[in-house]
Design a protein around this motif. Sequence first.
Motif, PDB file in Angstrom:
ATOM      1  N   GLU A 209       0.835  -1.208   0.000  1.00 56.13           N
ATOM      2  CA  GLU A 209       0.000   0.000   0.000  1.00 56.13           C
ATOM      3  C   GLU A 209       0.867   1.255   0.000  1.00 56.13           C
TER       4      GLU A 209
ATOM      5  N   GLY B 265       1.067   7.443  -6.309  1.00 51.49           N
ATOM      6  CA  GLY B 265       0.153   8.592  -6.298  1.00 51.49           C
ATOM      7  C   GLY B 265       0.900   9.895  -6.115  1.00 51.49           C
TER       8      GLY B 265
ATOM      9  N   ALA C 124      -6.779  10.242  -6.021  1.00 50.42           N
ATOM     10  CA  ALA C 124      -7.426   9.400  -7.030  1.00 50.42           C
ATOM     11  C   ALA C 124      -6.519   8.249  -7.460  1.00 50.42           C
ATOM     12  N   VAL C 125      -5.253   8.532  -7.738  1.00 54.98           N
ATOM     13  CA  VAL C 125      -4.331   7.478  -8.179  1.00 54.98           C
ATOM     14  C   VAL C 125      -4.093   6.478  -7.053  1.00 54.98           C
ATOM     15  N   SER C 126      -3.880   6.965  -5.839  1.00 49.91           N
ATOM     16  CA  SER C 126      -3.624   6.070  -4.706  1.00 49.91           C
ATOM     17  C   SER C 126      -4.815   5.158  -4.435  1.00 49.91           C
ATOM     18  N   VAL C 127      -6.011   5.733  -4.387  1.00 46.58           N
ATOM     19  CA  VAL C 127      -7.215   4.943  -4.119  1.00 46.58           C
ATOM     20  C   VAL C 127      -7.482   3.960  -5.254  1.00 46.58           C
ATOM     21  N   ALA C 128      -7.280   4.402  -6.487  1.00 48.03           N
ATOM     22  CA  ALA C 128      -7.502   3.505  -7.628  1.00 48.03           C
ATOM     23  C   ALA C 128      -6.543   2.323  -7.576  1.00 48.03           C
ATOM     24  N   LEU C 129      -5.284   2.581  -7.275  1.00 50.92           N
ATOM     25  CA  LEU C 129      -4.322   1.484  -7.185  1.00 50.92           C
ATOM     26  C   LEU C 129      -4.680   0.513  -6.067  1.00 50.92           C
TER      27      LEU C 129
ATOM     28  N   ALA D 265      -7.640   0.011  -4.782  1.00 49.96           N
ATOM     29  CA  ALA D 265      -8.896  -0.676  -5.101  1.00 49.96           C
ATOM     30  C   ALA D 265      -8.729  -1.726  -6.189  1.00 49.96           C
ATOM     31  N   VAL D 266      -7.817  -1.503  -7.121  1.00 48.03           N
ATOM     32  CA  VAL D 266      -7.674  -2.419  -8.256  1.00 48.03           C
ATOM     33  C   VAL D 266      -6.518  -3.399  -8.060  1.00 48.03           C
TER      34      VAL D 266
END
Length: 143
Positions: free
Chosen positions: A28, A35, A58-63, A65-66
């Motif tokens: 993480e 991000g 946005a980039v941190s959460v997207a990474l 989450a995916v």
Amino acid sequence: MNDIDAWVWWLVGAAALGIPLVVTAMPEFGMFAVGAVAAATVAGLGGGVVVQVLVFVAVSVALIAVVRPIANRHARRPQLATGIDALKGKQAIVLERVDGSGGGRIKLAGEIWSARSLDTDRAYEVGQEVDVVDIEGATAIIM
């Protein structure tokens, strides 16, 4: 703070997030570092502070989450059986007659164990090869 300072601070933040990634092996932190690099790119291109923070989030959460669920699925390894669990399914040799009432002995993994038959109507004679299906206390249950 001018634009050059902002992107430098984001890169310093990315490097700082890389330290706990290496120390704790928690991916993480690496995702947060990516991000921060994305936010540094936005800052270098002249984006405002609000845009930089939004890109970082946005980039941190997207990474997370995916990538995290995919990585977790691929990182699962079969558990290594230890102790009594490692003996289940092993083969043993009957040293003393074994039946459903107990009292017999087997040689299992180089050690002598008391044993009883899983099927109370079945008996195993000296020299027979048997399978260990369970361990109850210090008694191997065989078939």
